[in-house]
Design a protein around this motif. Structure first.
Motif, PDB file in Angstrom:
ATOM      1  N   THR A  44      29.493  30.239   7.706  1.00 27.23           N
ATOM      2  CA  THR A  44      28.251  30.963   7.987  1.00 27.23           C
ATOM      3  C   THR A  44      27.031  30.153   7.568  1.00 27.23           C
ATOM      4  O   THR A  44      26.010  30.131   8.255  1.00 27.23           O
ATOM      5  N   LYS A  45      27.158  29.467   6.434  1.00 29.54           N
ATOM      6  CA  LYS A  45      26.051  28.654   5.937  1.00 29.54           C
ATOM      7  C   LYS A  45      25.817  27.429   6.809  1.00 29.54           C
ATOM      8  O   LYS A  45      24.679  27.017   7.045  1.00 29.54           O
ATOM      9  N   LEU A  46      26.912  26.830   7.306  1.00 30.76           N
ATOM     10  CA  LEU A  46      26.789  25.610   8.092  1.00 30.76           C
ATOM     11  C   LEU A  46      26.488  25.873   9.561  1.00 30.76           C
ATOM     12  O   LEU A  46      26.074  24.954  10.270  1.00 30.76           O
ATOM     13  N   GLN A  47      26.700  27.109  10.022  1.00 33.75           N
ATOM     14  CA  GLN A  47      26.513  27.402  11.440  1.00 33.75           C
ATOM     15  C   GLN A  47      25.110  27.076  11.934  1.00 33.75           C
ATOM     16  O   GLN A  47      24.956  26.450  12.995  1.00 33.75           O
ATOM     17  N   PRO A  48      24.040  27.473  11.203  1.00 41.18           N
ATOM     18  CA  PRO A  48      22.694  27.096  11.679  1.00 41.18           C
ATOM     19  C   PRO A  48      22.519  25.583  11.800  1.00 41.18           C
ATOM     20  O   PRO A  48      21.871  25.104  12.727  1.00 41.18           O
ATOM     21  N   LYS A  49      23.094  24.824  10.857  1.00 41.88           N
ATOM     22  CA  LYS A  49      22.966  23.368  10.905  1.00 41.88           C
ATOM     23  C   LYS A  49      23.714  22.812  12.113  1.00 41.88           C
ATOM     24  O   LYS A  49      23.234  21.894  12.780  1.00 41.88           O
ATOM     25  N   LYS A  50      24.894  23.360  12.394  1.00 39.91           N
ATOM     26  CA  LYS A  50      25.658  22.909  13.557  1.00 39.91           C
ATOM     27  C   LYS A  50      24.901  23.222  14.847  1.00 39.91           C
ATOM     28  O   LYS A  50      24.874  22.405  15.780  1.00 39.91           O
ATOM     29  N   GLU A  51      24.300  24.423  14.900  1.00 40.95           N
ATOM     30  CA  GLU A  51      23.535  24.786  16.087  1.00 40.95           C
ATOM     31  C   GLU A  51      22.312  23.892  16.239  1.00 40.95           C
ATOM     32  O   GLU A  51      21.944  23.504  17.355  1.00 40.95           O
ATOM     33  N   ARG A  52      21.663  23.554  15.125  1.00 37.77           N
ATOM     34  CA  ARG A  52      20.521  22.648  15.178  1.00 37.77           C
ATOM     35  C   ARG A  52      20.938  21.273  15.686  1.00 37.77           C
ATOM     36  O   ARG A  52      20.234  20.653  16.490  1.00 37.77           O
ATOM     37  N   MET A  53      22.092  20.776  15.209  1.00 37.49           N
ATOM     38  CA  MET A  53      22.571  19.468  15.660  1.00 37.49           C
ATOM     39  C   MET A  53      22.884  19.499  17.153  1.00 37.49           C
ATOM     40  O   MET A  53      22.600  18.537  17.879  1.00 37.49           O
ATOM     41  N   LYS A  54      23.454  20.614  17.608  1.00 36.41           N
ATOM     42  CA  LYS A  54      23.775  20.744  19.031  1.00 36.41           C
ATOM     43  C   LYS A  54      22.497  20.739  19.861  1.00 36.41           C
ATOM     44  O   LYS A  54      22.418  20.056  20.897  1.00 36.41           O
ATOM     45  N   ARG A  55      21.484  21.498  19.409  1.00 39.94           N
ATOM     46  CA  ARG A  55      20.215  21.515  20.136  1.00 39.94           C
ATOM     47  C   ARG A  55      19.541  20.152  20.105  1.00 39.94           C
ATOM     48  O   ARG A  55      18.920  19.723  21.081  1.00 39.94           O
ATOM     49  N   MET A  56      19.679  19.455  18.981  1.00 47.11           N
ATOM     50  CA  MET A  56      19.089  18.121  18.870  1.00 47.11           C
ATOM     51  C   MET A  56      19.716  17.161  19.879  1.00 47.11           C
ATOM     52  O   MET A  56      19.030  16.381  20.544  1.00 47.11           O
ATOM     53  N   GLN A  97      21.158  18.019  22.666  1.00 46.85           N
ATOM     54  CA  GLN A  97      20.740  18.441  24.000  1.00 46.85           C
ATOM     55  C   GLN A  97      19.326  17.951  24.315  1.00 46.85           C
ATOM     56  O   GLN A  97      19.066  17.450  25.416  1.00 46.85           O
ATOM     57  N   ARG A  98      18.418  18.090  23.340  1.00 48.09           N
ATOM     58  CA  ARG A  98      17.048  17.610  23.554  1.00 48.09           C
ATOM     59  C   ARG A  98      17.023  16.114  23.823  1.00 48.09           C
ATOM     60  O   ARG A  98      16.325  15.643  24.725  1.00 48.09           O
ATOM     61  N   PHE A 107      15.598  14.327  27.226  1.00 46.24           N
ATOM     62  CA  PHE A 107      14.498  13.355  27.175  1.00 46.24           C
ATOM     63  C   PHE A 107      14.945  12.005  27.727  1.00 46.24           C
ATOM     64  O   PHE A 107      14.189  11.339  28.452  1.00 46.24           O
ATOM     65  N   ASN A 108      16.159  11.570  27.387  1.00 46.09           N
ATOM     66  CA  ASN A 108      16.647  10.281  27.882  1.00 46.09           C
ATOM     67  C   ASN A 108      16.773  10.282  29.404  1.00 46.09           C
ATOM     68  O   ASN A 108      16.426   9.299  30.071  1.00 46.09           O
ATOM     69  N   PHE A 120      11.396  21.205  34.035  1.00 51.45           N
ATOM     70  CA  PHE A 120      12.348  20.808  33.004  1.00 51.45           C
ATOM     71  C   PHE A 120      11.955  21.396  31.650  1.00 51.45           C
ATOM     72  O   PHE A 120      10.784  21.491  31.313  1.00 51.45           O
ATOM     73  N   SER A 121      12.970  21.772  30.879  1.00 52.99           N
ATOM     74  CA  SER A 121      12.738  22.298  29.543  1.00 52.99           C
ATOM     75  C   SER A 121      13.870  21.836  28.636  1.00 52.99           C
ATOM     76  O   SER A 121      14.857  21.264  29.086  1.00 52.99           O
ATOM     77  N   TYR A 122      13.724  22.095  27.370  1.00 51.53           N
ATOM     78  CA  TYR A 122      14.750  21.743  26.399  1.00 51.53           C
ATOM     79  C   TYR A 122      14.814  22.843  25.343  1.00 51.53           C
ATOM     80  O   TYR A 122      13.866  23.616  25.178  1.00 51.53           O
ATOM     81  N   PRO A 123      15.930  22.947  24.619  1.00 53.48           N
ATOM     82  CA  PRO A 123      16.070  24.032  23.626  1.00 53.48           C
ATOM     83  C   PRO A 123      15.116  23.843  22.464  1.00 53.48           C
ATOM     84  O   PRO A 123      14.991  22.761  21.907  1.00 53.48           O
ATOM     85  N   ALA A 124      14.424  24.910  22.088  1.00 52.83           N
ATOM     86  CA  ALA A 124      13.543  24.860  20.927  1.00 52.83           C
ATOM     87  C   ALA A 124      14.361  24.820  19.646  1.00 52.83           C
ATOM     88  O   ALA A 124      15.536  25.194  19.617  1.00 52.83           O
TER      89      ALA A 124
END
Length: 235
Positions: free
Chosen positions: A73-85, A87-88, A92-93, A224-228
């Motif tokens: 539960t604690k690491l889930q936000p970090k994993k989601e942030r890494m996934k969004r990163m 994707q972004r 961009f590439n 075009f958009s990317y995850p915030a």
């Protein structure tokens, strides 16, 4: 006095009292009649101790499971942030590749600069440094015309050299940027409001970027958009 419990043979069910932790050479640990028959030592077991051990094992397993859930539960936000990163960065590439190909002949004969994305309160600190493009975006940003105009702007710096007369944001720079934007998004930029500008570096600048960004937004051609980066500041 040492606490004693009943130890029983699982084969003949014969039992006797012995300490909860008898020594290895204590004969009460073994059923001697069954051992004599089988030719091997037959251990006795303490049913009450086995129940306690099973209960402790179940408690430990529950505690370990709860710990794994807390960590996940604690690491889930970090994993989601890494996934969004990731994707972004991929978005961009991909867009940078499309824009870079429009800078002819530089985009077809030179390797595209590396795109680095960092978070900032605004986009004003983006730039082209040491052969790579630095894009600064707010955490709440999810794309839009301004993001892709900034990307095209910084890639343009990798192509158009700094002029000794006009600086890094002279007329030649913005003409090249205008041509790429029009080719990429099939839109005609209206520069009638800046016809009075001279070619000095003091007259050409970020006002032109804001003008083109506004026209891109009004034309509604950039889809075009990317995850915030929806991040908890306390995490």
């Amino acid at each position: 006095m040492t606490k004693q419990v009943r130890w029983k043979c699982e084969k003949c069910d014969d039992g006797l009292l012995a300490p909860t932790r008898p020594r290895k050479n204590d004969v009460r640990r073994y059923c001697l009649p069954c051992s004599a028959k089988s030719g091997r030592l037959v251990d006795r077991v303490a049913p009450s101790l086995e129940k306690q051990r099973e209960k402790r094992t179940a408690i430990v397993q529950q505690q370990q499971k709860a710990k794994r859930v807390r960590i996940a539960t604690k690491l889930q936000p970090k994993k989601e942030r890494m996934k969004r990163m990731e994707q972004r960065q991929a978005i961009f590439n991909k867009e940078a590749d499309r824009i870079w190909e429009l800078f002819y002949p530089q985009g077809t004969h030179r390797k595209r600069p590396r795109i680095n994305i960092v978070f900032a309160r605004n986009r004003d600190c983006s730039g082209y440094y040491n052969g790579s493009v630095l894009i600064r975006i707010p955490r709440w940003s999810s794309g839009g015309a301004w993001a892709w105009e900034v990307l095209a702007h910084e890639l343009c710096h990798a192509v158009i050299p700094t002029s000794t007369r006009d600086g890094s944001h002279g007329k030649a720079f913005y003409v090249a940027l205008k041509n790429v934007i029009e080719a990429r998004w099939k839109v005609q930029m209206d520069w009638s409001s800046i016809n009075g500008y001279t070619t000095s570096s003091h007259s050409w600048g970020y006002k032109v970027d804001y003008l083109m960004t506004g026209q891109l937004e009004k034309a509604d051609v950039v889809k075009f958009s990317y995850p915030a980066d929806q991040i908890n500041p306390k995490s």
